[in-house]
Design a protein around this motif. Structure first.
Motif, PDB file in Angstrom:
ATOM      1  N   ALA A   1      50.408  32.008  37.673  1.00 26.94           N
ATOM      2  CA  ALA A   1      50.135  32.215  39.284  1.00 26.94           C
ATOM      3  C   ALA A   1      50.431  33.624  39.667  1.00 26.94           C
ATOM      4  N   ILE A   2      51.707  34.115  39.053  1.00 27.55           N
ATOM      5  CA  ILE A   2      51.857  35.487  39.357  1.00 27.55           C
ATOM      6  C   ILE A   2      50.526  36.510  39.185  1.00 27.55           C
ATOM      7  N   MET A   3      49.933  36.314  37.787  1.00 30.60           N
ATOM      8  CA  MET A   3      48.998  37.435  37.294  1.00 30.60           C
ATOM      9  C   MET A   3      47.745  36.990  38.413  1.00 30.60           C
ATOM     10  N   ALA A   4      47.328  35.578  38.799  1.00 34.75           N
ATOM     11  CA  ALA A   4      46.195  35.573  39.663  1.00 34.75           C
ATOM     12  C   ALA A   4      46.568  36.233  41.017  1.00 34.75           C
ATOM     13  N   ALA A   5      47.667  36.495  41.597  1.00 33.10           N
ATOM     14  CA  ALA A   5      48.112  37.212  42.858  1.00 33.10           C
ATOM     15  C   ALA A   5      48.290  38.771  42.761  1.00 33.10           C
ATOM     16  N   ARG A   6      48.552  39.098  41.199  1.00 36.96           N
ATOM     17  CA  ARG A   6      48.568  40.367  41.056  1.00 36.96           C
ATOM     18  C   ARG A   6      47.199  41.244  40.874  1.00 36.96           C
ATOM     19  N   VAL A   7      46.324  40.428  40.365  1.00 43.78           N
ATOM     20  CA  VAL A   7      44.891  40.948  40.500  1.00 43.78           C
ATOM     21  C   VAL A   7      44.196  41.002  41.923  1.00 43.78           C
ATOM     22  N   SER A   8      44.331  39.930  42.545  1.00 47.68           N
ATOM     23  CA  SER A   8      43.801  39.779  43.714  1.00 47.68           C
ATOM     24  C   SER A   8      44.192  40.432  45.092  1.00 47.68           C
ATOM     25  N   ALA A   9      45.561  40.719  45.018  1.00 45.93           N
ATOM     26  CA  ALA A   9      45.985  41.343  46.251  1.00 45.93           C
ATOM     27  C   ALA A   9      46.120  42.895  46.206  1.00 45.93           C
ATOM     28  N   PRO A  10      45.920  43.470  47.629  1.00 44.30           N
ATOM     29  CA  PRO A  10      45.575  44.976  47.458  1.00 44.30           C
ATOM     30  C   PRO A  10      47.170  45.513  47.312  1.00 44.30           C
ATOM     31  N   SER A  11      47.264  46.812  46.848  1.00 40.46           N
ATOM     32  CA  SER A  11      48.221  47.372  46.351  1.00 40.46           C
ATOM     33  C   SER A  11      49.528  47.538  47.472  1.00 40.46           C
ATOM     34  N   ALA A  12      48.920  47.750  48.910  1.00 46.60           N
ATOM     35  CA  ALA A  12      49.850  48.090  49.762  1.00 46.60           C
ATOM     36  C   ALA A  12      50.726  46.569  50.279  1.00 46.60           C
ATOM     37  N   ARG A  13      50.145  45.475  49.759  1.00 47.54           N
ATOM     38  CA  ARG A  13      50.762  44.215  50.148  1.00 47.54           C
ATOM     39  C   ARG A  13      51.282  43.522  48.667  1.00 47.54           C
ATOM     40  N   MET A  14      51.374  44.186  47.905  1.00 52.07           N
ATOM     41  CA  MET A  14      51.703  43.673  46.474  1.00 52.07           C
ATOM     42  C   MET A  14      52.891  42.930  46.390  1.00 52.07           C
ATOM     43  N   ASN A  15      54.386  43.582  46.685  1.00 51.75           N
ATOM     44  CA  ASN A  15      55.302  42.796  46.815  1.00 51.75           C
ATOM     45  C   ASN A  15      55.354  41.553  47.512  1.00 51.75           C
ATOM     46  N   LEU A  16      54.572  41.646  48.728  1.00 53.03           N
ATOM     47  CA  LEU A  16      54.555  40.559  49.464  1.00 53.03           C
ATOM     48  C   LEU A  16      53.910  39.563  48.999  1.00 53.03           C
ATOM     49  N   ALA A  17      52.660  39.722  48.360  1.00 54.93           N
ATOM     50  CA  ALA A  17      51.941  38.451  47.719  1.00 54.93           C
ATOM     51  C   ALA A  17      52.692  38.036  46.573  1.00 54.93           C
ATOM     52  N   LEU A  18      53.290  38.887  45.658  1.00 61.47           N
ATOM     53  CA  LEU A  18      54.018  38.207  44.593  1.00 61.47           C
ATOM     54  C   LEU A  18      55.284  37.420  44.995  1.00 61.47           C
ATOM     55  N   THR A  19      55.894  38.092  46.215  1.00 58.98           N
ATOM     56  CA  THR A  19      56.974  37.116  46.590  1.00 58.98           C
ATOM     57  C   THR A  19      56.693  36.038  47.286  1.00 58.98           C
TER      58      THR A  19
ATOM     59  N   ALA B   1      41.703  23.799  41.245  1.00 55.80           N
ATOM     60  CA  ALA B   1      40.269  23.756  40.498  1.00 55.80           C
ATOM     61  C   ALA B   1      39.074  24.357  41.530  1.00 55.80           C
ATOM     62  N   LEU B   2      39.350  23.929  42.852  1.00 56.47           N
ATOM     63  CA  LEU B   2      38.537  24.641  43.772  1.00 56.47           C
ATOM     64  C   LEU B   2      38.536  25.990  44.168  1.00 56.47           C
ATOM     65  N   VAL B   3      39.763  26.682  44.420  1.00 52.62           N
ATOM     66  CA  VAL B   3      39.825  28.126  44.688  1.00 52.62           C
ATOM     67  C   VAL B   3      40.174  29.081  43.633  1.00 52.62           C
ATOM     68  N   ILE B   4      40.944  28.829  42.629  1.00 53.66           N
ATOM     69  CA  ILE B   4      41.189  29.968  41.628  1.00 53.66           C
ATOM     70  C   ILE B   4      40.228  30.323  40.977  1.00 53.66           C
ATOM     71  N   PRO B   5      39.589  31.884  40.891  1.00 57.65           N
ATOM     72  CA  PRO B   5      38.561  32.401  40.038  1.00 57.65           C
ATOM     73  C   PRO B   5      38.608  31.894  38.713  1.00 57.65           C
ATOM     74  N   LYS B   6      37.592  32.290  37.817  1.00 56.90           N
ATOM     75  CA  LYS B   6      37.764  31.958  36.548  1.00 56.90           C
ATOM     76  C   LYS B   6      38.479  33.018  35.623  1.00 56.90           C
ATOM     77  N   HIS B   7      38.185  34.053  35.962  1.00 59.80           N
ATOM     78  CA  HIS B   7      38.920  35.157  34.909  1.00 59.80           C
ATOM     79  C   HIS B   7      39.853  36.075  36.156  1.00 59.80           C
ATOM     80  N   PRO B   8      40.936  35.451  36.608  1.00 57.86           N
ATOM     81  CA  PRO B   8      41.743  36.463  37.417  1.00 57.86           C
ATOM     82  C   PRO B   8      42.871  37.104  36.407  1.00 57.86           C
ATOM     83  N   ALA B   9      42.338  37.884  35.415  1.00 59.08           N
ATOM     84  CA  ALA B   9      43.266  38.564  34.554  1.00 59.08           C
ATOM     85  C   ALA B   9      42.522  40.181  34.263  1.00 59.08           C
ATOM     86  N   ALA B  10      43.411  41.004  33.876  1.00 66.57           N
ATOM     87  CA  ALA B  10      42.993  42.356  33.515  1.00 66.57           C
ATOM     88  C   ALA B  10      41.624  42.670  33.749  1.00 66.57           C
TER      89      ALA B  10
END
Length: 418
Positions: free
Chosen positions: A123-141, A186-195
């Motif tokens: 879950a953390i990595m899904a957000a880490r890839v999708s969120a903009p850097s300016a809101r990274m701490n907020l997204a991870l939190t 299953a409906l929302v998370i993309p197939k490859h939200p990593a690296a």
């Protein structure tokens, strides 16, 4: 993964990932809510020490699941791990609802812990890839706060459900929440939200503990271990402790609700603050706030006015610290080994989570009173602050190398670990 983040939107991806963590937070914290019922379950003869052992089984499973999952996320992406682990989560919490003995419940809670530990890095990595850097701490939190929101939901639902329908009903509700999270994933998370959407080569642990990351990771693991001991020990035993201090069952459950709700509010506030001042600084401040709350519990837990304020401060502080430490790792380590590093921090830190419920059972079972448990947790939180202070500052050398994340495959504009 081209276009997939735009299609779904990082807000939606982050929210759905948080929903899976919400389900896990419910399933973890609900054990503390049902504990008074388990201790009087006919035919079980459950002691406080045995109850602490069952509570720790969950965190042992989380340790194993988190360490293993981080490597799989780096290699296969978050979606597959999220779906698989959420299925196991739903099955495990449903099994808890039909447990016929403390041993069965302990086994099912261990399996539940495996699923929870496996889901968190994904879950953390899904957000880490999708969120903009300016809101990274907020997204991870926001992701991590899902576990606090789920815990608050467990405490809130337990107030009317536990006295009327019993503890098994609370586990069935948890299974239903997990199924909702599974459908949304299953409906929302993309197939490859990593690296960067590219499957990298197999990651070795030696690649993570290089000179560039070693000091950061060791300090974060030590701080996470200490804070998890405090947080999970208090989450498990707060309701029972307040009952021993003379509060009613309803009031004791309300204290647990205040603990988790204040942790949720505190995490979001510290997440916003971390985007400006850095996660390291935010973590030190949240640890200090939690320590003030624990000291308030030591001197005034028997006085309602002091107790409510102290528990709220404890929740806002200690409930936010592990999230801030996780943000340090998720932002400060580059993409090829980020999931593995986060899994190591989150997994090995579960050693503290394992000993939290056990320690609470031993201290409270020794009839020395809850105040001694509160005092012990305060001491451990001091150790947490000391470890967090060892995390390198942004741009400072770590074991002779910069901690700035060079070569980040999916983002080049991520700030260094704070």
């Amino acid at each position: 993964m081209p276009g997939s983040t735009k299609l779904h939107g990082w807000h939606l991806i982050t929210t759905v990932a948080a929903l899976t963590i919400f389900a896990e937070g419910y399933d973890i914290v609900v054990f503390g809510a049902v504990l008074p019922g388990l201790l009087v379950e006919p035919g079980w003869n459950l002691s406080t020490s045995a109850a602490g052992l069952i509570g720790s089984a969950t965190y042992l499973g989380m340790l194993i699941g988190s360490v293993a999952s981080g490597r799989f996320v780096d290699r296969f992406g978050a979606r597959r791990i999220l779906l698989t682990m959420t299925v196991f989560l739903a099955l495990a919490v449903a099994a808890c609802a039909v447990a016929r003995s403390p041993i069965e419940l302990g086994v099912f809670r261990f399996v539940l812990g495996l699923a929870v530990g496996g889901n968190i890095p994904a879950a953390i990595m899904a957000a880490r890839v999708s969120a903009p850097s300016a809101r990274m701490n907020l997204a991870l939190t926001w992701i991590s706060s899902g576990i606090l929101g789920g815990g608050g939901g467990a405490s809130l639902i337990a107030i009317p459900v536990l006295p009327t329908l019993g503890w098994r009903a609370l586990f069935w509700i948890g299974a239903g929440i997990s199924l909702v999270a599974l459908a949304a994933t299953a409906l929302v998370i993309p197939k490859h939200p990593a690296a960067g959407g590219v499957r990298p080569a197999k990651v070795r642990f030696a690649q993570v503990m290089t000179a560039r990351h070693r000091r950061l990771l060791i300090a974060c693991i030590l701080a996470t271990t200490a804070n998890m001991l405090v947080w999970n020990g208090m989450s498990t035993w707060l309701t029972t402790s307040m009952k021993e201090l003379g509060y009613t069952l309803t009031s004791s459950l309300q204290f647990s609700l205040v603990l988790t709700v204040s942790a949720l509010i505190g995490s979001l506030a510290f997440g916003l603050f971390a985007d400006r001042a850095g996660a390291r600084t935010a973590g030190l401040l949240s640890t200090g706030l939690g320590l003030i709350g624990l000291l308030g519990c030591v001197v005034g837990a028997s006085t309602p006015g002091i107790a409510w304020i102290a528990v709220a401060l404890l929740g806002a502080g200690a409930g936010s610290t592990t999230t801030m430490i996780g943000n340090v790792v998720a932002i400060g380590v580059p993409a090829p080994v980020r999931g593995t590093a986060f899994g190591l921090n989150n997994g090995l830190g579960r050693v503290g989570a394992i000993f939290g419920p056990l320690t609470g059972g031993w201290i409270i079972g020794a009839t020395v009173g809850p105040a001694w448990f509160f005092a012990f947790c305060a001491l451990v939180l001091v150790l947490c602050a000391a470890a967090l202070a060892l995390v390198p500052r942004p741009g400072a050398p770590a074991d002779g190398a910069s901690v700035t994340p060079h070569g980040d495959a999916d983002r080049q504009d991520i700030p260094a670990a704070q």
